[in-house]
Each structure stands twice: as structure tokens, then as C-alpha cells.
Design an enzyme around this catalytic site. Sequence first.
Site, PDB file in Angstrom:
ATOM      1  CD  GLN A  57      -3.156  -0.404   0.218  1.00  0.00           C
ATOM      2  OE1 GLN A  57      -3.661   0.684   0.447  1.00  0.00           O
ATOM      3  NE2 GLN A  57      -3.530  -1.129  -0.822  1.00  0.00           N
ATOM      4  CG  ASP A  58       0.950   4.085  -2.542  1.00  0.00           C
ATOM      5  OD1 ASP A  58       1.317   3.324  -3.441  1.00  0.00           O
ATOM      6  OD2 ASP A  58       0.148   4.995  -2.691  1.00  0.00           O
ATOM      7  CB  SER A  59       4.803   1.578   2.972  1.00  0.00           C
ATOM      8  OG  SER A  59       4.479   0.225   2.847  1.00  0.00           O
TER       9      SER A  59
END
Lengths: 600, 384
Positions: free
Chosen positions: A217-219
Site C-alpha cells: 500500500q504505497d509504503s
Amino acid sequence: MADVFIDEKFVGTVDDPQVFVKNVRELRRRKELSQSLNISYNDDFNEVYVELTKGRARRPLIIVENGESKLTKELIEKLKSKELNWDNLIENGIIEYLDASEEENSFIALDEPELSKEHTHLEIAPVTILGIVTSMLPYSNYGGGSRLIRGSKIQKQSLGLYAANFLMRMDTDANILHYPQVPIVQTFMHKIFDYKEKPAGQNFTIAVMSFQGYNMQDSVILNKASIDRGLARSTYFRPYSAEELRYSGGLTDEVGVPDKETKGYRSEKDYRLLEKDGIIYTEAKVNQEDALIGKTSPPRFLGSLEEFSVAANVRRESSLVVRHGEEGFVDTTIITENGEGNRLVQVRVRTPRNPEIGDKFSSRHGQKGVIGMLVPPADMPFTASGMTPDIIFSPHGIPGRMTVSHLLELLAGKVGALSGKTINGTTFDAVPEEKLREQLLELGFREDGTETMYNGITGEKFEARIYTGNMYYLKLKHMVANHIHSRASGRIQLLTRQPIEGRARGGGLRLGEMEKDCLVAHGASLLLKERFDSDKTVVYVCDNCGMFAMYDHFKNQPSCTKCGANVEIHPVEMSYAAKLLFDEIKSLNITPKIKLKDKY
Amino acid sequence: MTSIYDKYTEDLSAKVIESVKEEAEKQKLSSADVKKVLDRAKEEYKKAMISPGEAIGIVTAESFGEPGTQMTLNVFHFAGVAEMQVTEGLPRLIEIFDARKEPQTPIMEVHLKPAYTKDEKTIKKVASLIKEMTFNELSSEFSINIIKGSVESVLDNKKMKDYGFTRKYISNILTDQLKNMEIRESKRGFIFVLKEGSENLSEVYRMKEKIKDTIIRGIKGIAQVLPTLKNNKMVILCGGSNLKEVLQLEQVDENKTKTNNIFEIANVLGIEAARQIIIEESLSVIEKQGLDIDIRHILLLADLMTSSGKISGITRGGIMSEKESVLARASFETPDVHLVNASLVGEEDKLKSVIENVILNQPVPLGTGLPGLVAKMKTGNKND
């Protein structure tokens, strides 16, 4: 017949607006009218507008006649040999400036091959449709419009060298990136803008892969070794300033170490770093709530009675202390005078900021994310040559957002890093993908940019080849240290006795209406009650009249103001907000009465 | 056999028992097996029942609220079935639950008796019977004679021929409907004069408008008709709704014909039908948006809206005003009105529902807050 307006003022009418507008433009191009004149015809309203005012945004375009650009090849040659310059082109009616309303009347071709008979103008270069910030995004013609907007916004939030004289300045919320670098993949705008004088990011080695679910998730994952070597380090500056204000009666604030008699004296420990003049020394290591500038103020109210009492001479403590939850070193102290002639003391605290979990990073393509984990170098995946990436980016961010420009910058960055050159990534005019692949092959790498990598923990080879390269990454100004917040107990509001709002003041975290609904939906009734106990109070309720009673501390018994003490009075637990509601209803001349009943 | 089933009438719904019975006869089950099946059914039925203290109201609200936020972002609020526009998505959902008197786009679905659905021609004929046709559509021109105070119309002969009307027929209808006017046939059409005579020009103008709107054929309010195939059956979709009049046509199947105007259904067919239409309409909106809300939430909402015998929306004038607690009503909208009105009659709040108890910070009577401990105390004896 159409009305004509000059600078919004009606001046008259013309019979054939189209011909009139055309003739005026002709005159302007022949220099018989001012170059700063713009004319447009709105056929919806049947009005002609002539604009001569200041402050219109205008932009230059090449004039096109009969589908042919007026900037011919000969002229371009002359420009190259410096026989002609920009001003000559404008004087000769080859290039003209249009404002927004005249643009509405024109048909502008983006590219020379696109030209047709209907076109009136041609862009000088296709990139001119973009602004300064957007044209600094490499390969942006390979990305979606929404991503360009995000990329542009993110560039403005990146840490870098915002001003060369930052040591002389007292800006609030200033961040300086250590060792900023010039991007490997550049656009023409980086040169025009002098980007190397004010860079705002660093070239990271990136691997596009997942890593134990810590970059979902975009980390992103950052290499601990890279951070230890100074990657993405920054410094945060916060200025504090104290002024010696003058009050009526010749009283003033005084900067100095406060006496022990001072009202609101902290503890000796808090003042330990102050020097004799009440100002902290530079390079002192300060923690939260350490005094930076010792200051006392005169007593607040000088009533006629207090004037002679002992308490009247007691000064109030009003020292400046380091904000709650912050620490650092004292960078500079400045003693000066402000505009009103008051003595002004300023102290700047400097905090080193090393990347930590939760700090925000982004590439220049709207691909932002926060650090999910810092991985020790031993556990990082490595290539056959032993290289470990600085950052691991999750491939799931690509398909939905379709940021092809992100992938191309990676490839171009790899070529640039390996050959020691900067790569041109200008929109519409970048080094094409095929060329990059060719060069990569020549440099002895796989042409698609992938490399065989090994699991740093087990040493096993990954089945998939990992897409690795170099990219310009930006450290964004949102760092966890600025946002982290928690509270157990603390200050409350006077009116409602509920916790105050805001992180800076150590406020509470609101459990709002919808969150309440969630607890109700789960049937967690007692948990909900406990969570709302922050303003719990005990009120005394008179059984006789149903109104609030009070506790008589002289007689040590509850008593009702209306019915006296000889009635049944019970303590009832309720929220202070409810008590307040009852009181407010009373102010509407409505009497709410409470009928008590035994619960069981 | 029947005795086995009788035992279960208290625990199982009649519908479940009926279906078990049916299947058991088909499979020729022994009575012992039937008992097994029924026991299992009883167990499952119990499992499916909502336990006491479950916050069904809030769960329903959340179940609508969450997809509702997604629907706001969705642009597809209107859909068109060949020229006919239908309100869908969030606006339609709000319309249903707010119980608006008139839908934004009233649509009626007219089913015909099997005898009339055989060929397209008869269907089209019925459709043209339903569609509202005004005198205006048959005329090509209207003119006002100021001196005589009369209105003259010119008939469109082509249209007259197309629809198969005769002058006599039209004239009869007009005299029938416009009783206060004198109607004479002229060369090209009709001349209308007010019987009482008139000198006022605006009165003549109003007369002209009235003549224009005279319905020659069809049902009032139905602007569009569209015969379409739905589930392999021909139905007539109507833009505009007038259920009462449509049901009086002998060609119409009164068992299946419906409208999306909930109030019309309630007036014509009764409150139970209105409840059904609320369920069907909201379910179709949700399904068309590709969302999934359990039907039991919709059932609850529909029951709530119709339980008083009238349709009341989820608004401050609707079910919110029916709430027992003053504090609950005051916490929704216009608190001053509720508090003042409550004080006028000396209302008492029993603090039986959720929001009042949240305000007073007491355990809400739901979930863990519902049960209380009941201890049987032995009295008097210290040794107990």
C-alpha cells in the site's frame, strides 16, 4: 453589428466584427498598434474586447498563415547564427503574445507536422504547454495528467536547499536536506531554472519488488546502511523569540534567569542551560520544556488593595521553553531590537532528522509513500555484483496509476549512473526508450533494466528478475516527528471540561459521532461509556424537586437550594456536557427535572 | 405425519415448514428423517435470528452510509432507456427514503393482459390509448381575435388523418370538456367563444391555454409511452404516472402494473404494496450501482417507513418525529423546537434508547449494556 469594449469600457459598435478583429490584428503585426494590445471576439455575446491593461498573463506563439509557420527554416538558421534575436521576431510579426481571451479565438497547433489550413498559431515547442514545475518532471509525456499534477505538487513539498542564506534566516518550519544532489535525469527546465543551485532531492538506487509485506500500500523500504551513510538526512530549524514588552506604569518584561520567588517558577533543572543574561548558550543540547530564554513579566493586575501587599511585587514567569515533544541543539542566539524599540531575543533550535519509519518520500511522478521498514544491509536483497538498493518500491503502485514515466526514469537513471552522464528527460524530447536499452546493453547490463537478485536473508536466488536502476527521490516535509501524537491526561476546556483540541497543545484524540456509532453497532456499550468518561462529574440531584442540588462543605452534607437539606439527595454520575446541557435548557426558561429510580 | 409438523409451528415460520413438507413428500422421507430435517432447520433458523441487544438500526444506517459515500462520487445518477430518463443512484435513494411526494422522473410500468400482448400492433394501440394527447398536438395554429374575444384554431389535417380522427369526434370531445365555451366549426378548424362573453384580453389568453391543454385521448400526466421487452414480456413504460386511471383500462393487467411513485401506490393499492415498492425500488437502485446491501437492512427500513400506516420518510418530519425520546429528537434537527414543545406538555424521557444515554454518559441499552444481573437474595439469615 457588435459592441466593442476597450478595457471593459463600451466605446462603440462595428458592423462586421470578424473583419474588424482581423484588421486590428494585422495592424498590430505591422507594428502600427501596440504590441501589448490583444483583441478577441466573443460570438456568444456578439462583443469585441480590446485589452490593454496590466496584469494579463500572455504567452508567445508563432504566427501561422495558410497552414505555414512564419518561422521558416531560413529564419531558424539566421537565429542560430545570431543574425536575428527574439525581439526581431516579434518586430517582424513572426511571434506574437496572446492573452487568455485572444487564445479563445485562435486554433493552436502543438507540433509543426500537425499544421493545417485552419490553424492560426503554432507552439514554439510542445513543452510550453506546461509550467515551470511541471516541465521539471522527466518523461512526463508518458504519464497521466493527474499524475503530473501530483508530481508537481510533491516537488513543492520536497526538502532541499530552499535558500542559500538559510543560516542567516529565522524561518519557521525550515528544513535543509544534507548533501542534496542534481538529478541524473534532467529536463531543459533544470538548466534554465539553475536547479543545481537549489537541488531538492537525491539519486537513490531503487529496486521494484515487494519485501516481506513491509512495502504494501504505497509504503517503501529504506536501506539502513544508506541512512547511516547520510542518505536523506535533513535538519529541522525552529526559531523561538521573546520580546521585552513595555507595560503601563514603566513596567517591562525582563530577560534573565527568574528568581525562585517568581510566580510559576519551573524547576532549577529547567533553567540549568541559561547563562547569566538569561539566554541559553549555543550548541546546548535541549530537551522538551527546557528553558531557552528566561523571562519574567510584571504582575498582571495591580488592584488598589494589592498594590501594597507583598504579593504585588511578585513577577510572573514567562520563559520561552522548547516545545512539547521536540528536542535538538541551540543553533544561534540573536539579541536585537524590534521595530518598536523593544529588546528582542531570538533562539534557533536545530534538530537533526534522520529518516525513520513513517517519513514520506516520493519520486517525481506522484508516486509518494512512507517508510514501512528500515532494513539492515545484511538483510537487503543484493545483485550478482553485490549491490543493494537504497529503496525498495512496490510494483503494485504501477498498473493502477499507469505512471510509465516512473519506469522510464528508472531506466534512464540507470544508464546515466553507469555512464556518468546526465540524461535528457525533457517532455516530448527525451532520450527514447530504445536508445536507453541499447546503451544499457553496451554497458554490459540486461537491456530491459532487470537484474538477478538474491534474498538477503536466506541467500536464495529470486525466481523473478528485479527491475533496478536509479531514480531521483524527494524527501517530503511531512515527517512523523512533526505528526506523532498521543495523550493520556492533560488540559481540559473550561466550558465543557472535555479535553482541548490540537497536537501542539497536547489535546485529545476525538472519538467522533461516526466512531461512536461503530462502538454502538458492536454493542460495546460499557467501552463506549468509559471512552466518554473524560468529562465525568458527580452531581447531586434532589429527589423532591428533581433539580441539581449542591454539596454544602460547611455542614459536610448535600443540600438543595430550594428544598433545603432535609430531603433525599443522591449523587449521580453524568458527563459534564450533560450537566451543561441541562443548565442551558434552564436558560431557555425550561425546567428539566430528573426522576431517580433504583437501577435494580 | 401432520403431528410432526405441528410440534414445530412455534419455532419455525410457516413458510419453512411448508417447504420442508413439500420436499419430504417428493423425496418420500420417513417420519424419523423428517424429524431430523426439522430439527436441523430449527437449529439453522435459530442461528439466523438476530440476538437480543444487536444494534440493527445502527448497522442498517452504516450499511447504507458507507456505499452511499461511494455513490456520491459516482457520476451515473441518471440512466436513459431510449429517450426516457430515469433518476438513479444517490438522488433516487434519497428520494425514496425522504418519502418525497413526487419522484423526479415518474415512471409507470404497464403490464397488459395476455390477450393483448400477442402482436406489436395491439400493444402499440393500447400504448396510444394511454398516452396523453392534447388538442394542441392536433392543431397547427392558434390565433386570438381581440375584437370578438374569440380563439380560432387551425387543425393539422395530416395528423388528423394519421390518428384517424374525424372533425365531428373532436368537436364532441371539445364540447364535452369545455362546457363554458361555445364552439363553432370554421373552415379550417374551430372557433371558441366564452359563453358569458369577455372583454378582458388576459381572460381570452387563459382560455386559449385551456383549449390547448384539453385532452383528446389518453390519460392525464402520461407524456411518453414506450413498449419494451422486459423479462420476455412486452410491457409499456410510461413517462409520467397515473396508476388509478390506467388500472381502469380493461386491457391492463392490474395485478402486475406498477409505478415508481410510492405515494400513488399507497393511495391506490394500500400501504403493504407501498412497502413492497419501497423495497423493490431501493434494491434496484443499489443493484444497478453494483453495490451490495443485505436485503434485511432494506426490509427494516421499509417496515419503519410504513409501520404507522402512512408513508413517513427518514426526515425530521417523518420517523424522527415519531421517536419517543425528546433528547433523541432534539439531537437530530431543530433542537429548540423539540425542547420547547416538550416543555409545553411536560414530556417525560424514559432514556430507553441510544442517543439519550450517550448524552448523559450512561451505558446504552444495547449489547453489553442491555442485560442486568438479577440475584435472588436470601433474607434475614446471616449464615446464608
